[in-house]
Every structure is written in structure tokens, then in C-alpha cells.
Write a protein that holds these residues in place. Sequence first.
Motif, PDB file in Angstrom:
ATOM      1  N   THR A 196       1.339   5.213   0.093  1.00 26.57           N
ATOM      2  CA  THR A 196       0.529   6.333   0.598  1.00 26.57           C
ATOM      3  C   THR A 196       1.266   7.658   0.466  1.00 26.57           C
ATOM      4  O   THR A 196       2.494   7.716   0.514  1.00 26.57           O
ATOM      5  CB  THR A 196       0.173   6.132   2.084  1.00 26.57           C
ATOM      6  OG1 THR A 196       1.353   6.266   2.895  1.00 26.57           O
ATOM      7  CG2 THR A 196      -0.436   4.756   2.323  1.00 26.57           C
ATOM      8  N   GLN A 251      -1.603  -1.095  -4.039  1.00 22.78           N
ATOM      9  CA  GLN A 251      -2.679  -0.128  -3.848  1.00 22.78           C
ATOM     10  C   GLN A 251      -2.086   1.243  -3.567  1.00 22.78           C
ATOM     11  O   GLN A 251      -0.993   1.346  -3.008  1.00 22.78           O
ATOM     12  CB  GLN A 251      -3.577  -0.538  -2.685  1.00 22.78           C
ATOM     13  CG  GLN A 251      -4.349  -1.823  -2.910  1.00 22.78           C
ATOM     14  CD  GLN A 251      -5.279  -2.118  -1.743  1.00 22.78           C
ATOM     15  OE1 GLN A 251      -5.068  -1.654  -0.623  1.00 22.78           O
ATOM     16  NE2 GLN A 251      -6.326  -2.883  -2.004  1.00 22.78           N
ATOM     17  N   VAL A 252      -2.825   2.269  -3.932  1.00 29.86           N
ATOM     18  CA  VAL A 252      -2.426   3.643  -3.646  1.00 29.86           C
ATOM     19  C   VAL A 252      -3.518   4.271  -2.801  1.00 29.86           C
ATOM     20  O   VAL A 252      -4.699   4.242  -3.167  1.00 29.86           O
ATOM     21  CB  VAL A 252      -2.214   4.450  -4.946  1.00 29.86           C
ATOM     22  CG1 VAL A 252      -1.964   5.920  -4.629  1.00 29.86           C
ATOM     23  CG2 VAL A 252      -1.049   3.877  -5.739  1.00 29.86           C
ATOM     24  N   LYS A 253      -3.141   4.850  -1.647  1.00 36.24           N
ATOM     25  CA  LYS A 253      -4.118   5.453  -0.748  1.00 36.24           C
ATOM     26  C   LYS A 253      -3.607   6.780  -0.211  1.00 36.24           C
ATOM     27  O   LYS A 253      -2.396   6.973  -0.044  1.00 36.24           O
ATOM     28  CB  LYS A 253      -4.418   4.521   0.438  1.00 36.24           C
ATOM     29  CG  LYS A 253      -5.165   3.257   0.075  1.00 36.24           C
ATOM     30  CD  LYS A 253      -5.577   2.483   1.317  1.00 36.24           C
ATOM     31  CE  LYS A 253      -6.616   3.227   2.132  1.00 36.24           C
ATOM     32  NZ  LYS A 253      -7.124   2.417   3.261  1.00 36.24           N
ATOM     33  N   GLU A 254      -4.542   7.651   0.070  1.00 30.96           N
ATOM     34  CA  GLU A 254      -4.200   8.913   0.709  1.00 30.96           C
ATOM     35  C   GLU A 254      -3.874   8.693   2.183  1.00 30.96           C
ATOM     36  O   GLU A 254      -4.541   7.923   2.876  1.00 30.96           O
ATOM     37  CB  GLU A 254      -5.372   9.884   0.600  1.00 30.96           C
ATOM     38  CG  GLU A 254      -5.160  11.200   1.321  1.00 30.96           C
ATOM     39  CD  GLU A 254      -6.389  12.081   1.311  1.00 30.96           C
ATOM     40  OE1 GLU A 254      -6.455  13.005   2.159  1.00 30.96           O
ATOM     41  OE2 GLU A 254      -7.293  11.851   0.460  1.00 30.96           O
ATOM     42  N   LEU A 255      -2.827   9.354   2.650  1.00 29.52           N
ATOM     43  CA  LEU A 255      -2.494   9.322   4.076  1.00 29.52           C
ATOM     44  C   LEU A 255      -1.855  10.641   4.469  1.00 29.52           C
ATOM     45  O   LEU A 255      -0.746  10.962   4.051  1.00 29.52           O
ATOM     46  CB  LEU A 255      -1.540   8.160   4.391  1.00 29.52           C
ATOM     47  CG  LEU A 255      -1.003   8.106   5.829  1.00 29.52           C
ATOM     48  CD1 LEU A 255      -2.138   8.087   6.852  1.00 29.52           C
ATOM     49  CD2 LEU A 255      -0.097   6.895   6.022  1.00 29.52           C
ATOM     50  N   THR A 284       0.872  -1.172   0.000  1.00 31.12           N
ATOM     51  CA  THR A 284       0.000   0.000   0.000  1.00 31.12           C
ATOM     52  C   THR A 284       0.913   1.227   0.000  1.00 31.12           C
ATOM     53  O   THR A 284       1.660   1.449   0.945  1.00 31.12           O
ATOM     54  CB  THR A 284      -0.908   0.038   1.245  1.00 31.12           C
ATOM     55  OG1 THR A 284      -1.708  -1.148   1.288  1.00 31.12           O
ATOM     56  CG2 THR A 284      -1.822   1.255   1.200  1.00 31.12           C
ATOM     57  N   GLN A 317       0.202   6.988  -8.608  1.00 28.03           N
ATOM     58  CA  GLN A 317      -0.560   5.903  -9.234  1.00 28.03           C
ATOM     59  C   GLN A 317      -0.044   5.608 -10.638  1.00 28.03           C
ATOM     60  O   GLN A 317       0.080   4.446 -11.035  1.00 28.03           O
ATOM     61  CB  GLN A 317      -2.039   6.266  -9.283  1.00 28.03           C
ATOM     62  CG  GLN A 317      -2.930   5.183  -9.902  1.00 28.03           C
ATOM     63  CD  GLN A 317      -3.003   3.942  -9.039  1.00 28.03           C
ATOM     64  OE1 GLN A 317      -3.589   3.969  -7.957  1.00 28.03           O
ATOM     65  NE2 GLN A 317      -2.409   2.834  -9.504  1.00 28.03           N
ATOM     66  N   ASN A 367      -9.408   5.846   8.259  1.00 34.20           N
ATOM     67  CA  ASN A 367      -8.819   5.399   6.992  1.00 34.20           C
ATOM     68  C   ASN A 367      -7.964   4.140   7.116  1.00 34.20           C
ATOM     69  O   ASN A 367      -7.822   3.379   6.151  1.00 34.20           O
ATOM     70  CB  ASN A 367      -7.975   6.526   6.400  1.00 34.20           C
ATOM     71  CG  ASN A 367      -8.802   7.751   6.062  1.00 34.20           C
ATOM     72  OD1 ASN A 367      -9.955   7.637   5.665  1.00 34.20           O
ATOM     73  ND2 ASN A 367      -8.223   8.938   6.235  1.00 34.20           N
ATOM     74  N   PHE A 368      -7.387   3.924   8.316  1.00 35.75           N
ATOM     75  CA  PHE A 368      -6.553   2.744   8.549  1.00 35.75           C
ATOM     76  C   PHE A 368      -6.921   2.141   9.909  1.00 35.75           C
ATOM     77  O   PHE A 368      -6.153   2.240  10.861  1.00 35.75           O
ATOM     78  CB  PHE A 368      -5.066   3.111   8.513  1.00 35.75           C
ATOM     79  CG  PHE A 368      -4.582   3.569   7.172  1.00 35.75           C
ATOM     80  CD1 PHE A 368      -4.060   2.666   6.252  1.00 35.75           C
ATOM     81  CD2 PHE A 368      -4.670   4.913   6.807  1.00 35.75           C
ATOM     82  CE1 PHE A 368      -3.624   3.096   5.001  1.00 35.75           C
ATOM     83  CE2 PHE A 368      -4.237   5.350   5.561  1.00 35.75           C
ATOM     84  CZ  PHE A 368      -3.710   4.434   4.660  1.00 35.75           C
ATOM     85  N   SER A 402      -5.578  -3.166   9.881  1.00 34.45           N
ATOM     86  CA  SER A 402      -4.210  -2.790   9.513  1.00 34.45           C
ATOM     87  C   SER A 402      -3.246  -3.793  10.118  1.00 34.45           C
ATOM     88  O   SER A 402      -3.017  -3.802  11.329  1.00 34.45           O
ATOM     89  CB  SER A 402      -3.892  -1.371  10.011  1.00 34.45           C
ATOM     90  OG  SER A 402      -4.733  -0.433   9.386  1.00 34.45           O
ATOM     91  N   LEU A 416      -1.003  11.793  -5.398  1.00 33.36           N
ATOM     92  CA  LEU A 416      -1.509  10.453  -5.704  1.00 33.36           C
ATOM     93  C   LEU A 416      -1.607  10.173  -7.202  1.00 33.36           C
ATOM     94  O   LEU A 416      -1.438   9.031  -7.625  1.00 33.36           O
ATOM     95  CB  LEU A 416      -2.880  10.243  -5.047  1.00 33.36           C
ATOM     96  CG  LEU A 416      -2.896  10.296  -3.516  1.00 33.36           C
ATOM     97  CD1 LEU A 416      -4.274   9.929  -2.991  1.00 33.36           C
ATOM     98  CD2 LEU A 416      -1.834   9.384  -2.925  1.00 33.36           C
TER      99      LEU A 416
END
Length: 212
Positions: free
Chosen positions: A125, A151-155, A123, A135, A164-165, A170, A131
Motif C-alpha cells: 500500500t 496486491q497493490v492498494k491505495e492507503l 498487500t 505496481q 477500504n480495509f 482485514s 501506485l
Amino acid sequence: MIKKASIYSHPLVHRLMDLKAQKENREADDDRKVVAEIMQRCFVPAFVTAISWEGFHFVGHEIRITEAMDCYGAIVWPSALVLCYFLETNVKQYNMVDKNVIEIGAGTGLVSIVASLLGAHVTATDLPELLGNLQYNISRNTKMKCKHLPQVKELSWGVALDKNFPKASSNFDYILAADVVYAHPFLEELLITFDHLCKETTVILWVMKFRY
């Protein structure tokens, strides 16, 4: 008459100092060899394209990274190369295969790409504005090449972590971070994020350059 002599003139002291100097020289030579090996992983495109990119060789793959020069987080920093090299050359001690891995401040995605090529569930982030490029680089370099699609996620560090996590879902074996505290003061938020994402057995691999 008592003659005083400096301890530093004793032959044994000179011998010890020589041995120390030799050790330091060997360590310096080893460091130079590692730096040379890491820098050999970079290459310049042999042809001009509409979109500029940098090339890297890791895990037997050619990796093409697109950067954005208007943002600190969207360029490849030297610490990222060091971490990629470390992951590739320490696969026995830090086996990525089928491990759950999250990268904090993934930037261009180079480290996440290498971890994915090594077989990890990754993942990647970063902040919302990064992003899109993240990506793009990850998809471009991992599609049909990796066991597990990253995966690509905002953090945003320290923000909405429970939402979110969630800790219940997690379950990260490794947290990766390369040069994530450069030019900003959010160390406390970073440590809070590390703490939230960690379980008892989580290993953090954090590479950074000390700057003054």
C-alpha cells in the motif's frame, strides 16, 4: 592522616572498563559485518538501459527496482534493505509462508517483493501517486516467481480505513513498515492505521533510522 583514593583507580574498575570496551568493540564489529552483508545485496546494472534501475539480491532472486527521484516515497531507503535482510535471515522466527502481510508505505515495493518471494499473501500500500511505479516493480519481480501474487492498494493513513480495509475482512498476520515517518509529521495517523489493521496476534515489523 587519611589518604583518599579515587574508586576509578581500583584495579577491578579498570578490569570492568576493559571488559565493557571489549564488548562494545565486538558489537561494533558485528554491526559492521551485518552492514557489509546487507550492502552486498545491491548491485549496479552491467549495461545501460533506457529505464534506469537498481539491482538487489534477496531470497535467491535478482530484484530490479525502478525509482523516481522526484519523490521521497519512490526511492529505496536503507531501512528497506535492513528489513529485507531481516525477513530473509529470520525465516524460522518470522515465517512468511501463507501469511497475510500488508506493507505500509511500500514505496518502490522492495520489501513487499521479498515478502512475496518468501511465500506470503502480500498487500502493498501507498499513496495514489506512487501506485503506478509500485505496481510496475512488483509485477516485474514477482510474476511466475511467487506462490501468491501480491496486491497493490491505495492507503492514506487514517483516511477511510473502515471503507477500504474493513476490520471484518482485514486479517493480517504481519504489518511491515520501513522508514515511513521520514520528513513528515503524520506519526499519529500512522499509529491510528496500525491500530485499525491489527488483530490481537498481528506482528508489526517496523524499521527506521533515527534522524536529528
